[in-house]
Motif scaffolding. Sequence first.
Motif, PDB file in Angstrom:
ATOM      1  N   ASN A 107     -28.732 -15.217   1.632  1.00 35.48           N
ATOM      2  CA  ASN A 107     -28.005 -14.150   0.943  1.00 35.48           C
ATOM      3  C   ASN A 107     -28.102 -14.375  -0.565  1.00 35.48           C
ATOM      4  O   ASN A 107     -27.514 -15.321  -1.098  1.00 35.48           O
ATOM      5  N   SER A 108     -28.844 -13.559  -1.241  1.00 33.14           N
ATOM      6  CA  SER A 108     -29.052 -13.774  -2.678  1.00 33.14           C
ATOM      7  C   SER A 108     -29.238 -12.440  -3.417  1.00 33.14           C
ATOM      8  O   SER A 108     -29.541 -11.408  -2.810  1.00 33.14           O
ATOM      9  N   LYS A 109     -29.020 -12.532  -4.725  1.00 39.84           N
ATOM     10  CA  LYS A 109     -29.311 -11.409  -5.624  1.00 39.84           C
ATOM     11  C   LYS A 109     -30.363 -11.883  -6.619  1.00 39.84           C
ATOM     12  O   LYS A 109     -30.363 -13.050  -7.008  1.00 39.84           O
ATOM     13  N   VAL A 110     -31.230 -10.956  -7.060  1.00 34.78           N
ATOM     14  CA  VAL A 110     -32.411 -11.362  -7.835  1.00 34.78           C
ATOM     15  C   VAL A 110     -32.468 -10.623  -9.175  1.00 34.78           C
ATOM     16  O   VAL A 110     -32.177  -9.423  -9.267  1.00 34.78           O
ATOM     17  N   LEU A 111     -32.855 -11.392 -10.207  1.00 38.57           N
ATOM     18  CA  LEU A 111     -33.163 -10.825 -11.526  1.00 38.57           C
ATOM     19  C   LEU A 111     -34.590 -11.236 -11.880  1.00 38.57           C
ATOM     20  O   LEU A 111     -34.954 -12.409 -11.773  1.00 38.57           O
ATOM     21  N   LYS A 112     -35.384 -10.258 -12.320  1.00 39.18           N
ATOM     22  CA  LYS A 112     -36.760 -10.540 -12.726  1.00 39.18           C
ATOM     23  C   LYS A 112     -36.936 -10.197 -14.197  1.00 39.18           C
ATOM     24  O   LYS A 112     -36.487  -9.145 -14.662  1.00 39.18           O
TER      25      LYS A 112
END
Length: 242
Positions: A132-137
Amino acid sequence: MAKISKELNSILNENKDPVEENHSPLNFILLLILAVIAIYFAVMYFDIKNEKTNSNDTQKYKKIIKENVVLNEDNKRIKKELDELKIKKIAIKDTQVLEKLKKENKQLKIKIEKLNNNQQNNNFKQLYFSENSKVLKCYEYESASTTIPSVCSNKFESFLNENQKALRFQVIPVLSSKDIKAFEKFDENTQDLLLNGVSTKRISELLWQMKKILGNDIILTSNSYYVKSKQDNSGFILKAYY
């Protein structure tokens, strides 16, 4: 003559009676005196006997009292020794109980440590392998640059503030062909070392910025590799895990 003899006998008889009468009271007195003397000596005898008896009884009584005193002292001494022995036994028992408790506590601590270690391992596994994760690129880096570009700064800060409760963060450096080309004049091994250096420096810069925003208690993990972008992107991927 006969008349004279008769008169003489009469006189003698008259004299004889008073003497005999006088002898009777005297004998009574003598007997009384003898009786008193006998009674006195009898009383004296019994008094002396009683005194001896009383003296013997007193001696016996004193001896009994003395023996009782010695016996009481012995009883007190024995009682004191018994009390001391009880105290020693209690102390020994308490020491044994204490040692047993220490041993049990030691074993309990070992069990707790094992449980904690297992729990920590489970927590770490849960923490590390969470899906379970959130991503920033952010792909706006200049060639071989390690400083966060201004275009990424705002969304980087917003992402951190939105994910303050994340269990951990992960950074994956992304290198483009431009980054690789910057070190093309070096041999392959040196070029790889330089590219790893750029990746590590980008992670360090990100960690410093993250601590400024979230504090020193954050957990940041990173891979021991960098990703070569097929789309020619240069920057990083930041993940917040829950």
